[in-house]
Structures are given as C-alpha cells and as structure tokens.
Design a protein around this motif. Structure first.
Motif, PDB file in Angstrom:
ATOM      1  N   ALA A  71      -2.355  17.684  11.990  1.00 40.13           N
ATOM      2  CA  ALA A  71      -1.424  17.883  13.106  1.00 40.13           C
ATOM      3  C   ALA A  71      -0.768  19.260  13.015  1.00 40.13           C
ATOM      4  CB  ALA A  71      -0.362  16.788  13.115  1.00 40.13           C
ATOM      5  N   LEU A  72      -0.420  19.670  11.801  1.00 42.29           N
ATOM      6  CA  LEU A  72       0.171  21.002  11.623  1.00 42.29           C
ATOM      7  C   LEU A  72      -0.842  22.099  11.955  1.00 42.29           C
ATOM      8  CD1 LEU A  72       2.223  20.428   8.342  1.00 42.29           C
ATOM      9  CD2 LEU A  72       3.137  20.823  10.637  1.00 42.29           C
ATOM     10  N   ASP A  73      -2.101  21.890  11.555  1.00 42.34           N
ATOM     11  CA  ASP A  73      -3.146  22.852  11.901  1.00 42.34           C
ATOM     12  C   ASP A  73      -3.329  22.917  13.422  1.00 42.34           C
ATOM     13  OD1 ASP A  73      -3.596  23.454   9.264  1.00 42.34           O
ATOM     14  OD2 ASP A  73      -5.312  22.105   9.043  1.00 42.34           O
ATOM     15  N   THR A  74      -3.304  21.760  14.053  1.00 41.83           N
ATOM     16  CA  THR A  74      -3.455  21.690  15.507  1.00 41.83           C
ATOM     17  C   THR A  74      -2.297  22.402  16.198  1.00 41.83           C
ATOM     18  OG1 THR A  74      -4.679  19.611  15.357  1.00 41.83           O
ATOM     19  CG2 THR A  74      -3.640  20.116  17.476  1.00 41.83           C
ATOM     20  N   LEU A  75      -1.090  22.168  15.702  1.00 44.93           N
ATOM     21  CA  LEU A  75       0.087  22.838  16.268  1.00 44.93           C
ATOM     22  C   LEU A  75      -0.059  24.351  16.156  1.00 44.93           C
ATOM     23  CD1 LEU A  75       2.945  22.766  17.449  1.00 44.93           C
ATOM     24  CD2 LEU A  75       3.816  22.519  15.106  1.00 44.93           C
ATOM     25  N   GLY A  76      -0.585  24.816  15.041  1.00 46.55           N
ATOM     26  CA  GLY A  76      -0.787  26.246  14.877  1.00 46.55           C
ATOM     27  C   GLY A  76      -1.749  26.808  15.919  1.00 46.55           C
ATOM     28  N   LEU A  77      -2.802  26.060  16.237  1.00 47.06           N
ATOM     29  CA  LEU A  77      -3.765  26.501  17.247  1.00 47.06           C
ATOM     30  C   LEU A  77      -3.147  26.478  18.649  1.00 47.06           C
ATOM     31  CD1 LEU A  77      -6.943  24.668  15.915  1.00 47.06           C
ATOM     32  CD2 LEU A  77      -6.453  27.117  15.797  1.00 47.06           C
ATOM     33  N   VAL A  78      -2.272  25.496  18.899  1.00 47.14           N
ATOM     34  CA  VAL A  78      -1.577  25.446  20.188  1.00 47.14           C
ATOM     35  C   VAL A  78      -0.657  26.648  20.336  1.00 47.14           C
ATOM     36  CG1 VAL A  78       0.137  24.175  21.543  1.00 47.14           C
ATOM     37  CG2 VAL A  78      -1.733  22.945  20.442  1.00 47.14           C
ATOM     38  N   LYS A  79       0.101  26.965  19.283  1.00 52.83           N
ATOM     39  CA  LYS A  79       0.997  28.123  19.318  1.00 52.83           C
ATOM     40  C   LYS A  79       0.219  29.414  19.527  1.00 52.83           C
ATOM     41  CE  LYS A  79       4.793  26.263  16.514  1.00 52.83           C
ATOM     42  NZ  LYS A  79       5.562  26.405  15.250  1.00 52.83           N
ATOM     43  N   GLN A  80      -0.945  29.508  18.879  1.00 54.06           N
ATOM     44  CA  GLN A  80      -1.781  30.688  19.051  1.00 54.06           C
ATOM     45  C   GLN A  80      -2.236  30.817  20.504  1.00 54.06           C
ATOM     46  OE1 GLN A  80      -5.170  30.776  16.409  1.00 54.06           O
ATOM     47  NE2 GLN A  80      -6.196  32.384  17.573  1.00 54.06           N
ATOM     48  N   SER A  81      -2.597  29.705  21.108  1.00 57.81           N
ATOM     49  CA  SER A  81      -3.032  29.715  22.508  1.00 57.81           C
ATOM     50  C   SER A  81      -1.904  30.141  23.424  1.00 57.81           C
ATOM     51  CB  SER A  81      -3.544  28.323  22.909  1.00 57.81           C
ATOM     52  OG  SER A  81      -4.656  27.935  22.128  1.00 57.81           O
ATOM     53  N   LEU A  82      -0.715  29.633  23.171  1.00 57.99           N
ATOM     54  CA  LEU A  82       0.439  30.009  23.991  1.00 57.99           C
ATOM     55  C   LEU A  82       0.753  31.493  23.861  1.00 57.99           C
ATOM     56  CD1 LEU A  82       2.805  26.963  23.294  1.00 57.99           C
ATOM     57  CD2 LEU A  82       1.681  27.515  25.464  1.00 57.99           C
ATOM     58  N   HIS A  83       0.607  31.995  22.647  1.00 62.10           N
ATOM     59  CA  HIS A  83       0.902  33.404  22.410  1.00 62.10           C
ATOM     60  C   HIS A  83      -0.078  34.314  23.143  1.00 62.10           C
ATOM     61  CE1 HIS A  83       2.288  36.964  20.247  1.00 62.10           C
ATOM     62  NE2 HIS A  83       1.032  37.239  19.946  1.00 62.10           N
ATOM     63  N   GLU A  84      -1.317  33.858  23.260  1.00 65.29           N
ATOM     64  CA  GLU A  84      -2.360  34.678  23.883  1.00 65.29           C
ATOM     65  C   GLU A  84      -2.358  34.596  25.410  1.00 65.29           C
ATOM     66  OE1 GLU A  84      -5.974  33.447  22.091  1.00 65.29           O
ATOM     67  OE2 GLU A  84      -5.489  34.301  20.119  1.00 65.29           O
ATOM     68  N   MET A  85      -1.648  33.594  25.927  1.00 62.09           N
ATOM     69  CA  MET A  85      -1.630  33.442  27.377  1.00 62.09           C
ATOM     70  C   MET A  85      -0.840  34.573  28.021  1.00 62.09           C
ATOM     71  SD  MET A  85      -1.114  29.394  28.166  1.00 62.09           S
ATOM     72  CE  MET A  85      -2.462  28.239  27.961  1.00 62.09           C
ATOM     73  N   ALA A  86      -1.412  35.157  29.068  1.00 59.10           N
ATOM     74  CA  ALA A  86      -0.705  36.202  29.796  1.00 59.10           C
ATOM     75  C   ALA A  86       0.414  35.590  30.608  1.00 59.10           C
ATOM     76  CB  ALA A  86      -1.670  36.938  30.725  1.00 59.10           C
ATOM     77  N   PRO A  87       1.630  36.146  30.525  1.00 51.95           N
ATOM     78  CA  PRO A  87       2.741  35.583  31.319  1.00 51.95           C
ATOM     79  C   PRO A  87       2.456  35.703  32.809  1.00 51.95           C
ATOM     80  CG  PRO A  87       3.337  37.706  30.366  1.00 51.95           C
ATOM     81  CD  PRO A  87       2.028  37.324  29.743  1.00 51.95           C
ATOM     82  N   GLN A  88       2.783  34.642  33.542  1.00 54.96           N
ATOM     83  CA  GLN A  88       2.554  34.630  34.985  1.00 54.96           C
ATOM     84  C   GLN A  88       3.886  34.535  35.704  1.00 54.96           C
ATOM     85  OE1 GLN A  88      -0.094  31.386  35.787  1.00 54.96           O
ATOM     86  NE2 GLN A  88      -1.844  32.332  34.740  1.00 54.96           N
ATOM     87  N   ALA A  89       4.090  35.424  36.627  1.00 60.07           N
ATOM     88  CA  ALA A  89       5.335  35.416  37.394  1.00 60.07           C
ATOM     89  C   ALA A  89       5.328  34.288  38.412  1.00 60.07           C
ATOM     90  CB  ALA A  89       5.513  36.753  38.127  1.00 60.07           C
ATOM     91  N   LYS A  90       6.445  33.614  38.538  1.00 60.85           N
ATOM     92  CA  LYS A  90       6.594  32.539  39.524  1.00 60.85           C
ATOM     93  C   LYS A  90       7.569  32.991  40.595  1.00 60.85           C
ATOM     94  CE  LYS A  90       5.538  28.821  36.261  1.00 60.85           C
ATOM     95  NZ  LYS A  90       6.000  27.526  35.673  1.00 60.85           N
ATOM     96  N   LEU A  91       7.052  33.269  41.777  1.00 63.16           N
ATOM     97  CA  LEU A  91       7.886  33.784  42.882  1.00 63.16           C
ATOM     98  C   LEU A  91       8.049  32.705  43.945  1.00 63.16           C
ATOM     99  CD1 LEU A  91       6.286  37.327  43.224  1.00 63.16           C
ATOM    100  CD2 LEU A  91       8.323  36.685  41.963  1.00 63.16           C
TER     101      LEU A  91
END
Length: 220
Positions: A200-220
């Motif tokens: 679960a900790l390894d999985t959480l690390g992969l989720v955090k990595q994915s979030l970090h790599e996601m380009a921020p998207q503006a919500k207008l």
C-alpha cells in the motif's frame, strides 16, 4: 522445540515455538473501512467490467481488484488458489499449531478456532467440499487430538488471488482518448494481510508520482 515438547507431535522430528500476532480480518477489515471513511473516503459498491467505464469519473485509478484483474485488465498471469477452512468451538486450544507444509494448521481466535486447510491452484469452486472437510479434521486432529470433540461452527471457502509475482506498478492507459495513470496492486495470494501495508505504501508512492507529473489544468 525441546525433545519433551516434540513428544506432543510423534510424527515430527523438528519444530519451532515462537510468539507472534494473529490478525482477525472479520474485525480488522471493518476497522480499516471505518478509518478510510473517517479520513474522507467514500465507498461505492458496483460491478465494473472495463476501465473504460471509469474514464469520465477519475483522474487516477488504483486497481486492487485481485482475481478480477484477469478480466478487468486482461492479466492472464492471475489464478485462484482455493482455500477451505472450518471454524470450531474449542476454547481449550490456546496455542497456534502449524505443520511444516503450511496446509495443516490450527489457529485459536477470539470467538472460535480456525482449522485448515487446502491450497488448490486453479480451482474456482466456492462450494464447501465434504472430502476436504473430512481431510482437514483428520490432519488437524493428528496434531491436536482433542479437536475430535470440538463442535463445528461453520465451513468457509475463499479464493486467494495469486500470481507468480504480485503486481505493484504504474501504467498509463488510454481511456476514451484520455491518458489516465493506473496503479496496480494485486496478486498477493495467501499473503495479502501480511504484505498489505508495504505494498500500500509503494502504491501510494506511485500515486503521488502520478499527481506530481500531471500538468496543472486551469478551471475557468
């Protein structure tokens, strides 16, 4: 074990005695769910036949579907290992007893004693097998003869979601033309509770990595 202790098990020439913990999932899993909800998590129960069904709802998917991954993500390496156990009333049994092959065991719990078991690879049967029940009682009674007078409370069958190697990894899947990170965490076999916190900790690390790599998207 000493020679005196081994006299309890005349069919065995070697043994180990140690102190350990036993996790009772009938209590542990509801506690985990309560903890998850308290942290803001939501639980929804429904059948999902394809990851495509989730394409419009989630930015990241964590796949912990166990045997379901055989169909859900087309993993042909997933297979069931059938296990059958009995719950018996034997409050006088106070110690865990386990044969070396891991297929014969006696585990006292809070409300009953679990005796087992079977390890049948590729077997999808969920029905209780009378022959397995008889074999379990015979093998466990050889280890602990007093079980001959124990009352059977219930019989239970489960399928261990097995794989040659547990799958804990990330991939990017195209869902409805949109790249979605999918983090897999399944295939633990009969060691799911033992390995759960680590994977679960390894999985959480992969989720955090994915979030970090996601380009921020503006919500207008």
């Amino acid at each position: 074990m000493t020679d005196v202790e081994l006299k309890r098990f005349p069919d065995h020439k070697f043994g180990q005695a140690f102190t350990t913990l036993k996790c009772e999932c009938s209590t542990y899993l509801p506690w985990l769910e309560k903890r998850f909800r308290k942290a803001g998590g939501q639980v929804e129960q429904r059948k999902v036949n394809s990851l495509q069904e989730l394409s419009n709802s989630f930015d990241i998917i964590v796949n912990c579907s166990g045997l379901g991954s055989k169909i859900l993500v087309g993993d042909t390496q997933v297979y069931p290992v059938r296990g059958q156990v009995l719950k018996v009333e034997a409050p006088w049994v106070q110690h865990f007893i386990r044969d070396g092959d891991g297929k014969t065991y006696i585990y006292p719990g809070i409300r009953s004693v679990t005796v087992g078991g079977t390890r049948q690879e590729g077997d999808w049967r969920l029905q209780v097998d009378g022959g397995d029940t008889k074999g379990i009682l015979e093998r466990c009674s050889r280890l602990e003869p007093s079980l001959n007078k124990a009352k059977i409370l219930s019989e239970w069958v489960g399928l261990r979601p097995s794989r040659k190697n547990p799958r804990v990894e990330r991939e990017v899947v195209q869902l409805q033309g949109r790249p979605v990170p999918v983090v897999h965490n399944y295939g633990h076999g009969g060691w799911g509770v033992t390995l759960a916190w680590g994977t679960a900790l390894d999985t959480l690390g992969l989720v955090k990595q994915s979030l970090h790599e996601m380009a921020p998207q503006a919500k207008l």
